[in-house]
Design an enzyme around this catalytic site. Sequence first.
Site, mmCIF file in Angstrom:
data_model
loop_
_atom_site.group_PDB
_atom_site.id
_atom_site.type_symbol
_atom_site.label_atom_id
_atom_site.label_comp_id
_atom_site.label_asym_id
_atom_site.label_seq_id
_atom_site.Cartn_x
_atom_site.Cartn_y
_atom_site.Cartn_z
ATOM 1 N N GLU A 170 -13.319 -8.945 -20.612
ATOM 2 C CA GLU A 170 -14.046 -7.674 -20.521
ATOM 3 C C GLU A 170 -14.807 -7.354 -21.798
ATOM 4 O OE1 GLU A 170 -11.283 -7.696 -17.204
ATOM 5 O OE2 GLU A 170 -11.011 -8.108 -19.333
ATOM 6 N N HIS B 186 -1.549 -0.507 -14.580
ATOM 7 C CA HIS B 186 -2.685 -0.590 -13.663
ATOM 8 C C HIS B 186 -2.892 0.708 -12.884
ATOM 9 C CE1 HIS B 186 -1.568 -4.776 -14.402
ATOM 10 N NE2 HIS B 186 -2.806 -5.095 -14.108
#
Length: 362
Positions: free
Chosen positions: A90, A159
């Site tokens: 990322e 998450h």
Amino acid sequence: MLGIVRQKMLEQSLKKIPPAVSVLRSYSSAAKQMTIRDALNSALDEEMSADSKVFLMGEEVGEYQGAYKITKGLLDKYGPERVLDTPITEAGFTGVAVGAAYYGVKPVVEFMTFNFSMQAIDHIINSAAKTNYMSSGQISVPIVFRGPNGAAAGVGAQHSQCYAAWYASCPGLKVLAPYSSEDARGLLKAAIRDPDPVVFLENELLYGESFPVSDEVLDSSFCLPIGKAKIERKGKDVTIAAYSKMVGYALKAAETLEKDGIDAEVINLRSIRPLDRSMINASVRKTNRLVTVEEAFPQHGVGAEICASIVEESFAYLDAPVERIAGADVPMPYAANLERMAVPQVEDIVRAAKRTCYRSVS
């Protein structure tokens, strides 16, 4: 064989639905239905078709057609130069995308989950959000960071975070959180067309949900203004302000409250930054009560900012203390029973609204 059995069970259950839902059926048949997934996909497709500067980047957005199939069919239509599969890095591909935006193209970066955006937060905050100001307006950064945000189901603490308040606290970013298919189409189009960096927070559990859409919404020119909320349900007794998935919970709570004679007004925030303070304050000045609802942690949250705005601008209109409904102030548990306790439920909103109306002391 299993599919046939399920189909027969569905047909039998539909026969048992009472006539009371006939009004809902006529409403659904009168309006076209579209899932959030299709709304996002069509918005990307139309904006890529209208502007050759728009391109997509992210993990599995191309060959796999998106982890949640939001980018389905776009690689075949626009090719690998405009739909770029990236390595699992990322920080790397977000930096590349921000650099590309400096040169005037319009990247749409997909994070498989916004939890992974933490790997790229330096590029989002220091490179994307601040460059227009630090360059005295000479450099625009037309980029969209999009993907699922907040709690899903059974994916644990790492998450399940909601990043609305995180990114909304940063000047230079615009932060959007759609609830319906109309929101998803109109706001994503607005985000892509905007000259500034936009954080676009979707909800994984809403991707497969269908919502009615009008012909206006389906028109390729349709676009929603950034910074404007929407009154999903008008009411006069209490204002319930929510965003993303919690708007649906607020609407269900309003239906329950109606049975007890409480007429709730539900505001879909749509835009977290800029926040439509004028609409929220106008609603509270009418209802004299406020409940905010969000999945995120309570401390320094979006609800806290809304409450501060009401205290600053409409305190004299309040007939009861404001109520904040938020996620539990703990890392998200993995166990399903604890997970349910850690996120707001419809009954939590109902109880809070009743407290503001002095109908309950619990």
